[in-house]
Motif scaffolding. Structure first.
Motif, PDB file in Angstrom:
ATOM      1  N   LYS A 261       0.579  -1.444  -0.027  1.00  0.00           N
ATOM      2  CA  LYS A 261      -0.442  -0.188  -0.416  1.00  0.00           C
ATOM      3  C   LYS A 261       0.622   1.286  -0.073  1.00  0.00           C
ATOM      4  O   LYS A 261       0.618   2.339  -0.559  1.00  0.00           O
ATOM      5  N   GLN A 262       1.503   1.146   0.802  1.00  0.00           N
ATOM      6  CA  GLN A 262       2.743   2.826   1.151  1.00  0.00           C
ATOM      7  C   GLN A 262       3.579   2.394  -0.308  1.00  0.00           C
ATOM      8  O   GLN A 262       3.553   3.843  -1.329  1.00  0.00           O
ATOM      9  N   LEU A 263       4.268   1.237  -1.816  1.00  0.00           N
ATOM     10  CA  LEU A 263       4.608   1.555  -2.650  1.00  0.00           C
ATOM     11  C   LEU A 263       3.313   2.223  -3.670  1.00  0.00           C
ATOM     12  O   LEU A 263       3.725   3.295  -4.737  1.00  0.00           O
ATOM     13  N   GLN A 264       2.099   1.854  -3.464  1.00  0.00           N
ATOM     14  CA  GLN A 264       0.960   2.184  -4.483  1.00  0.00           C
ATOM     15  C   GLN A 264       0.992   4.012  -4.059  1.00  0.00           C
ATOM     16  O   GLN A 264       1.144   4.687  -4.914  1.00  0.00           O
ATOM     17  N   HIS A 265       1.429   3.871  -2.735  1.00  0.00           N
ATOM     18  CA  HIS A 265       0.920   5.490  -2.544  1.00  0.00           C
ATOM     19  C   HIS A 265       1.902   6.606  -3.400  1.00  0.00           C
ATOM     20  O   HIS A 265       1.698   7.590  -3.052  1.00  0.00           O
ATOM     21  N   LEU A 266       3.403   5.699  -2.610  1.00  0.00           N
ATOM     22  CA  LEU A 266       4.214   6.527  -3.518  1.00  0.00           C
ATOM     23  C   LEU A 266       4.786   6.460  -5.057  1.00  0.00           C
ATOM     24  O   LEU A 266       4.300   7.605  -5.193  1.00  0.00           O
ATOM     25  N   ALA A 267       3.432   5.507  -5.913  1.00  0.00           N
ATOM     26  CA  ALA A 267       4.047   5.931  -7.048  1.00  0.00           C
ATOM     27  C   ALA A 267       2.590   6.819  -7.475  1.00  0.00           C
ATOM     28  O   ALA A 267       3.031   7.925  -8.251  1.00  0.00           O
ATOM     29  N   GLU A 268       1.907   6.906  -6.383  1.00  0.00           N
ATOM     30  CA  GLU A 268       0.997   8.315  -7.058  1.00  0.00           C
ATOM     31  C   GLU A 268       1.128   9.682  -6.698  1.00  0.00           C
ATOM     32  O   GLU A 268       1.002  10.379  -6.912  1.00  0.00           O
ATOM     33  N   ALA A 269       2.039  10.161  -5.356  1.00  0.00           N
ATOM     34  CA  ALA A 269       2.525  10.593  -5.272  1.00  0.00           C
ATOM     35  C   ALA A 269       3.571  11.086  -6.295  1.00  0.00           C
ATOM     36  O   ALA A 269       3.605  11.784  -6.368  1.00  0.00           O
ATOM     37  N   GLU A 270       4.194  10.196  -6.436  1.00  0.00           N
ATOM     38  CA  GLU A 270       5.097  10.568  -7.815  1.00  0.00           C
ATOM     39  C   GLU A 270       4.355  11.104  -9.154  1.00  0.00           C
ATOM     40  O   GLU A 270       4.446  11.907  -9.897  1.00  0.00           O
ATOM     41  N   ARG A 271       3.403  10.279  -9.207  1.00  0.00           N
ATOM     42  CA  ARG A 271       2.572  11.125 -10.555  1.00  0.00           C
ATOM     43  C   ARG A 271       2.078  12.374 -10.550  1.00  0.00           C
ATOM     44  O   ARG A 271       2.531  13.042 -10.992  1.00  0.00           O
ATOM     45  N   ASN A 272       1.609  12.440  -8.817  1.00  0.00           N
ATOM     46  CA  ASN A 272       1.228  14.211  -8.569  1.00  0.00           C
ATOM     47  C   ASN A 272       2.316  15.024  -9.057  1.00  0.00           C
ATOM     48  O   ASN A 272       2.146  16.061  -9.605  1.00  0.00           O
ATOM     49  N   ILE A 273       3.547  15.008  -8.276  1.00  0.00           N
ATOM     50  CA  ILE A 273       4.721  15.464  -8.497  1.00  0.00           C
ATOM     51  C   ILE A 273       5.021  15.985 -10.347  1.00  0.00           C
ATOM     52  O   ILE A 273       4.992  17.135 -10.310  1.00  0.00           O
ATOM     53  N   ALA A 274       5.061  14.689 -10.709  1.00  0.00           N
ATOM     54  CA  ALA A 274       5.196  14.881 -12.172  1.00  0.00           C
ATOM     55  C   ALA A 274       4.039  16.027 -13.099  1.00  0.00           C
ATOM     56  O   ALA A 274       4.712  17.039 -13.437  1.00  0.00           O
ATOM     57  N   ARG A 275       2.840  15.686 -12.674  1.00  0.00           N
ATOM     58  CA  ARG A 275       1.732  16.551 -13.218  1.00  0.00           C
ATOM     59  C   ARG A 275       1.950  17.864 -12.502  1.00  0.00           C
ATOM     60  O   ARG A 275       1.729  18.394 -12.879  1.00  0.00           O
ATOM     61  N   GLY A 276       2.152  18.071 -10.854  1.00  0.00           N
ATOM     62  CA  GLY A 276       2.708  19.232 -10.529  1.00  0.00           C
ATOM     63  C   GLY A 276       3.578  20.216 -11.941  1.00  0.00           C
ATOM     64  O   GLY A 276       3.666  21.287 -11.542  1.00  0.00           O
ATOM     65  N   GLU A 277       4.305  19.697 -12.054  1.00  0.00           N
ATOM     66  CA  GLU A 277       5.453  20.278 -12.323  1.00  0.00           C
ATOM     67  C   GLU A 277       5.159  20.772 -13.944  1.00  0.00           C
ATOM     68  O   GLU A 277       5.763  21.754 -14.497  1.00  0.00           O
ATOM     69  N   HIS A 278       4.447  19.480 -14.760  1.00  0.00           N
ATOM     70  CA  HIS A 278       3.402  19.965 -15.580  1.00  0.00           C
ATOM     71  C   HIS A 278       3.086  21.383 -16.324  1.00  0.00           C
ATOM     72  O   HIS A 278       3.158  22.419 -16.649  1.00  0.00           O
ATOM     73  N   ASN A 279       2.291  21.350 -14.895  1.00  0.00           N
ATOM     74  CA  ASN A 279       1.447  22.567 -14.503  1.00  0.00           C
ATOM     75  C   ASN A 279       1.914  23.793 -14.218  1.00  0.00           C
ATOM     76  O   ASN A 279       1.296  24.770 -15.187  1.00  0.00           O
ATOM     77  N   ILE A 280       2.608  23.800 -13.524  1.00  0.00           N
ATOM     78  CA  ILE A 280       3.806  24.376 -13.211  1.00  0.00           C
ATOM     79  C   ILE A 280       4.409  25.212 -14.576  1.00  0.00           C
ATOM     80  O   ILE A 280       4.541  26.093 -14.875  1.00  0.00           O
ATOM     81  N   TYR A 281       5.159  24.022 -15.351  1.00  0.00           N
ATOM     82  CA  TYR A 281       5.234  24.989 -16.473  1.00  0.00           C
ATOM     83  C   TYR A 281       4.608  25.403 -17.575  1.00  0.00           C
ATOM     84  O   TYR A 281       4.875  26.101 -17.842  1.00  0.00           O
ATOM     85  N   GLU A 282       3.172  24.777 -17.349  1.00  0.00           N
ATOM     86  CA  GLU A 282       2.434  25.540 -18.553  1.00  0.00           C
ATOM     87  C   GLU A 282       1.917  27.024 -18.130  1.00  0.00           C
ATOM     88  O   GLU A 282       2.090  27.893 -19.045  1.00  0.00           O
ATOM     89  N   GLN A 283       1.767  26.597 -16.549  1.00  0.00           N
ATOM     90  CA  GLN A 283       1.204  28.248 -16.545  1.00  0.00           C
ATOM     91  C   GLN A 283       2.908  29.493 -16.684  1.00  0.00           C
ATOM     92  O   GLN A 283       2.519  30.305 -16.953  1.00  0.00           O
ATOM     93  N   GLU A 284       4.261  28.882 -16.207  1.00  0.00           N
ATOM     94  CA  GLU A 284       5.160  30.218 -16.464  1.00  0.00           C
ATOM     95  C   GLU A 284       5.048  30.287 -18.305  1.00  0.00           C
ATOM     96  O   GLU A 284       5.215  31.168 -18.739  1.00  0.00           O
ATOM     97  N   LEU A 285       4.607  29.594 -19.332  1.00  0.00           N
ATOM     98  CA  LEU A 285       4.468  29.831 -20.796  1.00  0.00           C
ATOM     99  C   LEU A 285       3.178  30.698 -20.698  1.00  0.00           C
ATOM    100  O   LEU A 285       3.402  31.574 -22.001  1.00  0.00           O
TER     101      LEU A 285
END
Length: 71
Positions: A5-29
């Motif tokens: 379950k912790q590994l699943q939460h970690l994978a979800e957290a990593e996906r959320n971080i990647a999505r967040g980085e994309h959102n930040i990049y897009e907003q900067e553009l």
């Protein structure tokens, strides 16, 4: 919480971080484009700051999961 379950939460957290980085990049553009065309960027910059604060919280959460996995 079990390790799987912790590994699943970690994978979800990593996906959320990647999505967040994309959102930040897009907003900067978007802000650069608005600036280039002479538009007000106050609200866009405020949203960018919200994205950055949220991203920092996501990273803290991910780090917490990693610490729990290391125990």
């Amino acid at each position: 919480m079990d390790r799987l379950k912790q590994l699943q939460h970690l994978a979800e957290a990593e996906r959320n971080i990647a999505r967040g980085e994309h959102n930040i990049y897009e907003q900067e553009l978007r802000i650069a484009d608005l600036d280039c065309h002479g538009y007000d960027t106050i609200l866009a910059r405020s949203l960018l700051e919200t994205f950055r604060v949220t991203q920092a919280q996501r990273m803290v959460h991910r780090d917490q999961i990693l610490r729990e996995l290391a125990q």
